[in-house]
Motif scaffolding. Structure first.
Motif, PDB file in Angstrom:
ATOM      1  N   GLN A  13     -25.471  22.368 -20.413  1.00 46.10           N
ATOM      2  CA  GLN A  13     -25.002  20.956 -21.126  1.00 46.10           C
ATOM      3  C   GLN A  13     -23.376  20.992 -21.276  1.00 46.10           C
ATOM      4  O   GLN A  13     -22.785  20.054 -21.505  1.00 46.10           O
ATOM      5  N   LYS A  60     -19.824  14.097 -17.681  1.00 46.73           N
ATOM      6  CA  LYS A  60     -19.698  13.710 -19.152  1.00 46.73           C
ATOM      7  C   LYS A  60     -18.538  14.008 -19.923  1.00 46.73           C
ATOM      8  O   LYS A  60     -17.789  13.227 -20.912  1.00 46.73           O
ATOM      9  N   ASN A  74     -21.489  16.221 -26.471  1.00 45.58           N
ATOM     10  CA  ASN A  74     -23.118  16.068 -26.456  1.00 45.58           C
ATOM     11  C   ASN A  74     -23.812  15.316 -27.487  1.00 45.58           C
ATOM     12  O   ASN A  74     -24.627  15.624 -27.994  1.00 45.58           O
ATOM     13  N   GLU A  75     -22.708  14.607 -28.735  1.00 43.77           N
ATOM     14  CA  GLU A  75     -23.221  14.042 -29.495  1.00 43.77           C
ATOM     15  C   GLU A  75     -22.750  12.488 -29.730  1.00 43.77           C
ATOM     16  O   GLU A  75     -23.334  11.673 -30.130  1.00 43.77           O
ATOM     17  N   GLU A  77     -22.188   8.590 -28.102  1.00 43.82           N
ATOM     18  CA  GLU A  77     -22.836   7.669 -27.469  1.00 43.82           C
ATOM     19  C   GLU A  77     -22.936   8.102 -25.910  1.00 43.82           C
ATOM     20  O   GLU A  77     -24.137   8.173 -25.122  1.00 43.82           O
ATOM     21  N   CYS A  79     -22.035  10.953 -24.329  1.00 37.90           N
ATOM     22  CA  CYS A  79     -22.923  12.034 -23.930  1.00 37.90           C
ATOM     23  C   CYS A  79     -24.130  11.884 -23.931  1.00 37.90           C
ATOM     24  O   CYS A  79     -24.898  12.552 -23.252  1.00 37.90           O
ATOM     25  N   ILE A  80     -24.903  11.290 -25.038  1.00 37.82           N
ATOM     26  CA  ILE A  80     -26.296  11.210 -25.341  1.00 37.82           C
ATOM     27  C   ILE A  80     -26.751  10.219 -24.283  1.00 37.82           C
ATOM     28  O   ILE A  80     -27.881  10.703 -23.394  1.00 37.82           O
ATOM     29  N   ASN A  83     -26.908  12.600 -21.087  1.00 39.91           N
ATOM     30  CA  ASN A  83     -27.980  13.437 -21.135  1.00 39.91           C
ATOM     31  C   ASN A  83     -29.459  13.011 -20.898  1.00 39.91           C
ATOM     32  O   ASN A  83     -30.343  13.544 -20.325  1.00 39.91           O
ATOM     33  N   GLU A  84     -29.683  11.400 -21.370  1.00 40.83           N
ATOM     34  CA  GLU A  84     -30.841  10.711 -20.967  1.00 40.83           C
ATOM     35  C   GLU A  84     -31.030  10.077 -19.740  1.00 40.83           C
ATOM     36  O   GLU A  84     -31.994   9.481 -19.661  1.00 40.83           O
TER      37      GLU A  84
END
Length: 569
Positions: A13, A60, A74-75, A77, A79-80, A83-84
């Protein structure tokens, strides 16, 4: 939630999570931190080495709201959502199934629109080498002058198929295979995190089988864990990867060391019957020989041995091999590897290899090359000395007028196996009435003939083709002596081949086989020995006096005197 494979759960990640690509990740991290990213990147390299993972991390990082030294947080909006896989501004395209001009034109039309959520609209095109030439041409202008807020990341395993005009418009990064040590560390980290018991030798086997691909290593690990009910043992890893057990390789190498082909073949049959891969088997032999060479060399090199391969049983037979024989075994195994990769007859090649490297005579010749050469030289010298002595006696007899005429002793000729298998009478019969038209007809029906054979027969005939044909027969030449001998000795197969050929050509004809390396000599012998018997023996025509080249004779025979005009230089 449904079970996810290990390589998906443990996909990197951040750039620091990527294993074995430190130079690339550091370069990309610095580019993001200094806001000096390019508009187009090309990631190339073997499968499972982190190309797509780095592409997603880069997508990202350039859009992250709170980046840290070029790394995505990775925290936030963005990045999340990335990741999804729900960030609309990161578009992943599989070029294998979207390789047409229309798909690339659609990208070219949409690229002008601004991103909806993020700062950059990022297109990740995987397996980009699958694009058609028209699609590459459609992509070319967009790569050359893209909008300021668009980034292209191209990923491929075959960069040689990408046009140079595309490569020159990108920053190219070559991902290398991941070292076995790095793969081992990653697998240990994952298993420790999951609190799973494991055998370290089992991890060594999986790391070696992965061939530098982290994804392959995690897939094999996943399979081994499922087979062993969430426990990794040496036996489970060997069963899943097809690797040899220590007992199998020790039994085989001991028979080789003792020069016992029969015992070595028995061990080979047991290994193949257990479902072990012939290719993995040859790789293991080379690894064992490599370690034995290091062990026999000196103490400094012996420390570099692979401890997972060199068991106490193998070290016990190390003194039975000298390095010259080990080098010979490696050469023979390497040659066999090339053959079994392109053949369905792997068992035959493995049998031949086993006999070659285990026969005591071969071992003696390898270890004592100089003695053998001297023996040959002495025998040749004795033969020449006897001939000189015989000639000297004949000269004395002639000078004294007492020479005795002895009946000539018939000379005995030893014929090789390929000569005994050759049917020269049938070959000469075909050549006697061969025409170019008949040969073309045979070549035309050859693909149809191949489709009528079984898979094993087709594999054997794949290295053959017709080289001469007449109304009554076809001469078929084989590239390799092994397949020629196998086909020539199979009378049922020859009969089937003859029947199918006659059915396709709609006439009765005989199939005659010949090794391709012998074909030029056989044809030359026929041309040199063939005399046109229709003309009187004591009369030579003007054309006959000009036949000084066998090629001219053959041309006259095939096409006739009325077509061929022979001229003197």
């Amino acid at each position: 939630m449904a079970y996810q494979a290990l390589y998906r759960v443990w996909r990197p990640q951040t750039f620091s999570d990527v294993i074995g690509q430190d130079v690339i990740t550091q370069t990309l991290r610095n580019a993001v931190a200094s806001q000096m990213t390019s508009h187009a990147y090309l990631f190339s390299g073997p499968r499972g080495t982190g190309k797509t993972s780095c592409a997603k991390i880069l997508a990202k990082a350039v859009n992250c709201l709170n980046p840290h030294d070029g790394e995505p947080c990775n925290e936030c909006e963005i990045c999340i959502a990335a990741n999804e896989n729900r960030l609309n501004d990161v578009i992943e395209i599989d070029a294998a199934s979207n390789n047409g001009v229309e798909e690339i034109r659609d990208i070219r039309d949409k690229v002008k629109y601004a991103p909806t959520e993020a700062k950059f609209k990022v297109y990740i095109i995987d397996e980009v080498h699958m694009l058609s030439q028209g699609a590459f041409n459609a992509l070319l202008k967009t790569l050359e002058e893209p909008p300021a807020n668009v980034m292209f990341i191209l990923a491929t395993t075959e960069p040689q198929k990408i046009p140079a005009t595309i490569i020159s418009r990108t920053q190219s990064f070559n991902f290398r295979r991941i070292s076995r040590l790095d793969i081992l560390k990653r697998m240990k980290f994952i298993l420790d995190d999951k609190k799973i018991n494991y055998d370290e030798e089992a991890l060594n086997i999986i790391a070696a089988s992965a061939e530098g691909g982290m994804r392959d290593a995690l897939s094999i690990l996943d399979q081994a864990l499922s087979y062993g009910d969430d426990e990794l043992t040496l036996k489970n890893a060997q069963e899943v990867t097809g690797a040899l057990s220590n007992e199998q390789i020790v039994s085989y190498m001991t028979a080789i060391a003792d020069g016992k082909p029969a015992e070595a073949l028995t061990s080979l049959y047991q290994i193949l019957a257990s479902g072990r891969s012939a290719l993995r088997f040859t790789e293991m032999i080379i690894r064992v020989c490599r370690n034995l060479i290091l062990y026999n060399s000196n103490s400094d090199l012996s420390s570099q041995m692979d401890k997972s391969v060199m068991t106490d049983e193998l070290l016990a037979i190390a003194d039975k091999f000298d390095n010259s024989r080990l080098f010979y075994i490696v050469d023979q195994v390497s040659a066999t590897q090339k053959n079994i990769k392109n053949s369905n007859q792997t068992d035959i090649y493995m049998e031949i290899l086993t006999v070659k490297i285990s026969e005591p005579k071969v071992a003696q010749e390898i270890s004592q090359p100089e003695t053998t050469d001297n023996t040959v030289d002495n025998a040749e010298f004795d033969k020449l000395r006897d001939e000189i002595s015989h000639l000297q006696n004949e000269v004395k007899g002639l000078s004294n007028g007492t020479v005795k005429t002895e009946p000539a002793k018939p000379k005995t000729h030893r014929r090789g196996n390929n000569n005994t298998r050759l049917n020269k009478t049938a070959i000469y019969k075909v050549l006697g009435s061969a025409t170019k038209g008949d040969l073309n007809a045979a070549k035309d029906i050859w693909p149809d003939l191949m489709s009528m054979l079984s898979i094993s027969q087709r594999a054997m005939m794949k290295v053959s083709d017709p080289v001469a044909a007449s109304p009554d027969g076809v001469v078929v030449a084989f590239d390799y002596m092994l397949w020629f001998e196998q086909a020539q000795d199979d009378s049922e197969f020859l009969q089937e081949l003859t029947n199918n050929t006659g059915r396709l050509l709609k006439k009765d004809c005989q199939i005659v086989l010949v090794p391709k390396k012998d074909w030029p000599n056989i044809r030359k012998e026929y041309i040199d020995n063939n005399i046109d018997s229709n003309k009187p023996k004591n009369v030579k025509s003007k054309e006959e006096t000009k036949k000084t080249d066998p090629t001219v004779d053959e041309a006259l025979k095939l096409f006739g005197d009325d077509i061929v005009d022979v001229k003197d230089d």
